[in-house]
Design a protein around this motif. Sequence first.
Motif, PDB file in Angstrom:
ATOM      1  N   TRP A 167       1.510  -1.217   5.674  1.00  0.00           N
ATOM      2  CA  TRP A 167       0.928  -0.885   4.380  1.00  0.00           C
ATOM      3  C   TRP A 167       0.304   0.500   4.542  1.00  0.00           C
ATOM      4  O   TRP A 167      -0.693   0.661   5.232  1.00  0.00           O
ATOM      5  N   VAL A 168       0.927   1.497   3.914  1.00  0.00           N
ATOM      6  CA  VAL A 168       0.481   2.883   4.123  1.00  0.00           C
ATOM      7  C   VAL A 168      -0.377   3.357   2.953  1.00  0.00           C
ATOM      8  O   VAL A 168       0.032   3.269   1.797  1.00  0.00           O
ATOM      9  N   CYS A 169      -1.577   3.872   3.281  1.00  0.00           N
ATOM     10  CA  CYS A 169      -2.494   4.399   2.261  1.00  0.00           C
ATOM     11  C   CYS A 169      -2.394   5.916   2.250  1.00  0.00           C
ATOM     12  O   CYS A 169      -2.447   6.548   3.298  1.00  0.00           O
ATOM     13  N   ILE A 177      -4.246  -8.886  10.616  1.00  0.00           N
ATOM     14  CA  ILE A 177      -4.139  -7.534  10.033  1.00  0.00           C
ATOM     15  C   ILE A 177      -4.757  -6.503  10.980  1.00  0.00           C
ATOM     16  O   ILE A 177      -5.871  -6.698  11.489  1.00  0.00           O
ATOM     17  N   GLY A 178      -4.022  -5.431  11.226  1.00  0.00           N
ATOM     18  CA  GLY A 178      -4.514  -4.337  12.079  1.00  0.00           C
ATOM     19  C   GLY A 178      -4.728  -3.085  11.242  1.00  0.00           C
ATOM     20  O   GLY A 178      -4.211  -2.966  10.134  1.00  0.00           O
ATOM     21  N   VAL A 233      -2.146  -1.878   8.485  1.00  0.00           N
ATOM     22  CA  VAL A 233      -2.618  -0.965   7.434  1.00  0.00           C
ATOM     23  C   VAL A 233      -2.847   0.387   8.116  1.00  0.00           C
ATOM     24  O   VAL A 233      -3.520   0.459   9.148  1.00  0.00           O
ATOM     25  N   ALA A 234      -2.264   1.442   7.542  1.00  0.00           N
ATOM     26  CA  ALA A 234      -2.333   2.736   8.232  1.00  0.00           C
ATOM     27  C   ALA A 234      -2.381   3.883   7.246  1.00  0.00           C
ATOM     28  O   ALA A 234      -1.993   3.750   6.081  1.00  0.00           O
ATOM     29  N   LEU A 248       9.339  -4.477   6.458  1.00  0.00           N
ATOM     30  CA  LEU A 248       8.818  -4.199   5.119  1.00  0.00           C
ATOM     31  C   LEU A 248       7.790  -3.071   5.193  1.00  0.00           C
ATOM     32  O   LEU A 248       6.901  -3.086   6.034  1.00  0.00           O
ATOM     33  N   MET A 249       7.945  -2.089   4.311  1.00  0.00           N
ATOM     34  CA  MET A 249       7.025  -0.943   4.276  1.00  0.00           C
ATOM     35  C   MET A 249       6.514  -0.789   2.847  1.00  0.00           C
ATOM     36  O   MET A 249       7.312  -0.678   1.911  1.00  0.00           O
ATOM     37  N   ILE A 250       5.192  -0.844   2.677  1.00  0.00           N
ATOM     38  CA  ILE A 250       4.588  -0.595   1.363  1.00  0.00           C
ATOM     39  C   ILE A 250       3.919   0.781   1.443  1.00  0.00           C
ATOM     40  O   ILE A 250       3.119   1.029   2.343  1.00  0.00           O
ATOM     41  N   ILE A 251       4.242   1.670   0.493  1.00  0.00           N
ATOM     42  CA  ILE A 251       3.573   2.981   0.458  1.00  0.00           C
ATOM     43  C   ILE A 251       2.809   3.085  -0.854  1.00  0.00           C
ATOM     44  O   ILE A 251       3.399   3.097  -1.932  1.00  0.00           O
TER      45      ILE A 251
END
Length: 694
Positions: A489-491, A521-522, A549-550, A565-568
């Motif tokens: 999960w990219v912020c 979760i990391g 989360v990164a 799976l990649m969420i941006i």
Amino acid sequence: MDANDSPPVTALKGVGPRLAARLEHLGIHTVDDLLFHLPLRYQDRTRVVPIGTLRPGDEAVIEGEVLLTEIKFGKRRMLLSRIGDGSGTLTLRFFHFSATMQQSLARGSRVRCYGEARPGTVGLEMVHPEFRRVDETAPTAVEEHLTPIYPTTEGLQQPSLRNLTSQALQWLHDGRLPLIDHLPPELLRGLGFPSLQEAVTYLHRPPPDAPLSLLAEVRHPAQRRLAFEELLAHTLSLRRLRAQSQRHKAPPLHGDGVLRERFLAALPFPLTGAQQRVGAEIARDLQQPHPMQRLVQGDVGSGKTVVAALAALQAVEAGYQAAVMAPTELLAEQHFHNFARWLAPLGIEVAWLAGKLKTKARRDILQGLADGSTRIAVGTHALFQEGVEFHDLGLVIIDEQHRFGVHQRLALREKGKSGGRYPHQLIMTATPIPRTLAMTAYADLDCSIIDELPPGRTPVETVVIPDSRRDAVVARVHSACRAGRQAYWVCTLIEESETLAAQAAQDTAALLAAALPDLRIGLVHGRLRQDEKERVMADFKDGRIDLLVATTVIEVGVDVPNASLMIIENAERLGLAQLHQLRGRVGRGSTESHCVLMYHGPLSLQGRERLAVMRETADGFEIARKDLELRGPGEVLGTRQTGLLQLRIADLQRDQSLLAEASRSADLLLQRWPQQAALLIRRWVGAATRYGEV
């Protein structure tokens, strides 16, 4: 006479030390420099327009009698002057004025003004127009040409620049300043361009009927003539650099192939055809007695690192050292772990050199590099800091090179110089450069392309979703992780602040932990200590974390085959190249993989286009082509690709159609008119050539 022999600008009337210093700010030292300092746009002052015909937004010359002038006191003092010409009236408004100006605008005076007509409190007005008094009995001539507006600097007004260019043009026409055309007539004839003198004269003083729209778009033949000459000069200078580097000596790296054979035999996969082809090109280059200068372009995950390892082993087989340099600690570390894992079974120790090393460890590594016992070093720019000495550096491998300043690359090359011999250079990028651009920006390099993905890489399906559907996305993450897969999960943030980005990532991680209490979760971001970052990444890689989360620190170099799976978040804020890099973190295993681009509406037109490109294609070269279209070459190449490509007139994006012709003409000039080629470089590139020696 050429730019370097051109008279200094102080030879012109009215240029004293103060004005010369201001001109220097614009890069104007000689009269030739002044002639190549071209207008940004033009104003039409060739006719006087009746006031009654003006519309809001019109820029025009008007002439009339002053009917009333008064000082108005409000929030700020202002001078208002009402003028009329029989067809209508208009107000002139000045916020800065002197007693002399007030006298010039006395009632009954006749004035000629130039400015933009805007709606005012009583009809149309012009704010701070240029104006002068005119004599009714002796009509004042209007301008014979369109009026040029030049790029300027503080303390240097347009009339001053126009006066100087008028003097320079007069010298040109009197024959006191020969502006020699370095393009041979045979070459010019085939191109259909005007001569240099015609082009320069036209652009400084276009006739009244000049096509303003063509000039505004910089597509007039006179502009294209100069853009072409500048692109040609840059292409020639890079070709010359390449020829110079071919004259340098380098150690021929004839390895016996033993280490490379053992390395390939131990790999769990065979090389792709593209990897074999590029590997062979590099191996051939390394055996030459002059420095290899090869750029390897390969899409995310195409296996460039394996090809780099083969090259490094060839250097070691030949008795030399190799250095691998990456722009960030995270990417350098990824290379270090890969190289160490692959080469340890071959008995080769790989040294890690980064800025944060403890003194003792650093001292030991420096000792090993200096005495030659350490054969391969991987690191960031710490590799070329003072105190780092190599025993016999034969090969420098630079990854994602467009992120390095040119001086940093020069420094590493100079470090490897010994006995008059330079190390070979292998440059890698996962940011594919469109061919036309590469032809110009990298004309000093041989280019190889790894255009095939290794077997087992699955295509990534990309979807674009508004953040109003965030709950559905969270549910999707939950089901993927419960099924044994992992997710990113990219912020992203608009501000380039690590502190704010870290805060956003921490907040997101807390929200996701509350929504998904059964997932591990990391969190990883740029503010974490290096050892903490490593521990989290290792846990994710080993499957002890389900959802990572990164911030965008994971853009390059992280390889976790089980992540599918990649969420941006706020994907509309990122450029295409960065989105493509991030998406490349998934699809590394055999499972079907997905990338969700979540945006915050409403989308700008460019944002919508970018996300559509990501949804439609996974081809890095197609993405790079669109990136070039949307963002321009400065962004695609890295803002300052070299100190060399600082173009004054040409624009790599706008003038793409001229690039192939510039390349062809460069070949022709070098073969038939080498003397002209040198003069063109001198005129357009001058001393910048030194920057390209990398």
